[in-house]
Design a protein around this motif. Structure first.
Motif: not given
Length: 104
Positions: A33-56
């Motif tokens: 996350l760079k600069g103002r992207e830190n405000e979208f931290r919840n989207i990044a966390i959802e992305l990582i959790r989705r990645f973990q679910n897709d790996v299964g």
């Protein structure tokens, strides 16, 4: 990887991670996350959790850190799943070698 990754890029990273996990290697998923992207931290966390679910079931979570600017999760291959895959591969090799020798 960034929080607004394209679907094709995501699928390429997922395919590579599955290959590494099937080979018995660890995978570290990092979302920077760079600069103002830190405000979208919840989207990044959802992305990582989705990645973990897709790996299964292929991997289990070893460690994670959601506090810094680079959010990461380390995935470790699941030993039981890897052993099942290796057993079936050995069976296929046996049948392939016996089939070749019988035909010669």
């Amino acid at each position: 990887m960034f929080y607004n990754i394209d679907s094709h890029d995501y699928s390429v990273r997922l395919k590579a991670a599955r290959k590494f996990l099937q080979d018995g290697d660890k995978v570290k998923v990092i979302v920077n996350l760079k600069g103002r992207e830190n405000e979208f931290r919840n989207i990044a966390i959802e992305l990582i959790r989705r990645f973990q679910n897709d790996v299964g079931e292929l991997a289990t979570e070893e460690s994670k850190n959601f506090s810094d600017r680079s959010i990461f999760m380390t995935l470790v291959p699941n030993k039981a799943i890897l052993q099942k895959g290796q057993e079936t591969a050995k069976k296929r090799e046996k049948t392939a070698t016996t089939g070749i020798s019988a035909g010669v």
